[in-house]
Design a protein around this motif. Structure first.
Motif, PDB file in Angstrom:
ATOM      1  N   PRO A   1      71.591 -32.225 102.924  1.00 42.56           N
ATOM      2  CA  PRO A   1      72.471 -33.244 103.521  1.00 42.56           C
ATOM      3  C   PRO A   1      73.171 -34.106 102.471  1.00 42.56           C
ATOM      4  N   GLU A   2      72.545 -34.273 101.300  1.00 43.78           N
ATOM      5  CA  GLU A   2      73.138 -35.102 100.242  1.00 43.78           C
ATOM      6  C   GLU A   2      74.120 -34.339  99.363  1.00 43.78           C
ATOM      7  N   GLY A   3      74.072 -33.009  99.386  1.00 51.59           N
ATOM      8  CA  GLY A   3      74.940 -32.204  98.530  1.00 51.59           C
ATOM      9  C   GLY A   3      74.300 -30.862  98.230  1.00 51.59           C
ATOM     10  N   VAL A   4      74.612 -30.345  97.068  1.00 55.82           N
ATOM     11  CA  VAL A   4      74.099 -29.039  96.657  1.00 55.82           C
ATOM     12  C   VAL A   4      73.040 -29.256  95.588  1.00 55.82           C
ATOM     13  N   LEU A   5      71.909 -28.570  95.735  1.00 52.34           N
ATOM     14  CA  LEU A   5      70.809 -28.692  94.788  1.00 52.34           C
ATOM     15  C   LEU A   5      70.686 -27.381  94.018  1.00 52.34           C
TER      16      LEU A   5
END
Length: 90
Positions: free
Chosen positions: A40-44
């Protein structure tokens, strides 16, 4: 340099260059295999495991033992004997 404030650009081929400071800090050299997780915060990005995932059932009894099962006391005695043997070399 603040590593959390670096930026990069997505190319027309969908490629992203990781800044050298990040690659150096993570010790990610050319050819490092990374896993990509959409969060949800971005790409890991994380280094891929060197080993395929395994389940207990895949490896349980992979080294079969033929003979009478050892008791807990026998196993503990064997561990203690090996520890004494190894420490005797030091």
């Amino acid at each position: 340099m603040a590593l959390d404030k670096l930026t990069t650009t997505v190319t027309t081929k969908g490629q992203v260059v990781l800044p050298k400071a990040i690659r150096d800090e993570r010790c990610w050299r050319a050819g490092t295999l990374l896993t990509i997780e959409n969060t949800p915060e971005g790409v890991l990005l994380k280094p891929a495991s060197l080993f395929a995932p395994a389940k207990t059932t895949d490896v349980f009894a992979s080294l079969p033992y033929r003979g009478k099962p050892k008791s807990v006391e026998e196993m503990e005695a064997g561990i203690a004997a090996e520890a004494r043997r190894r420490h005797a070399r030091d």
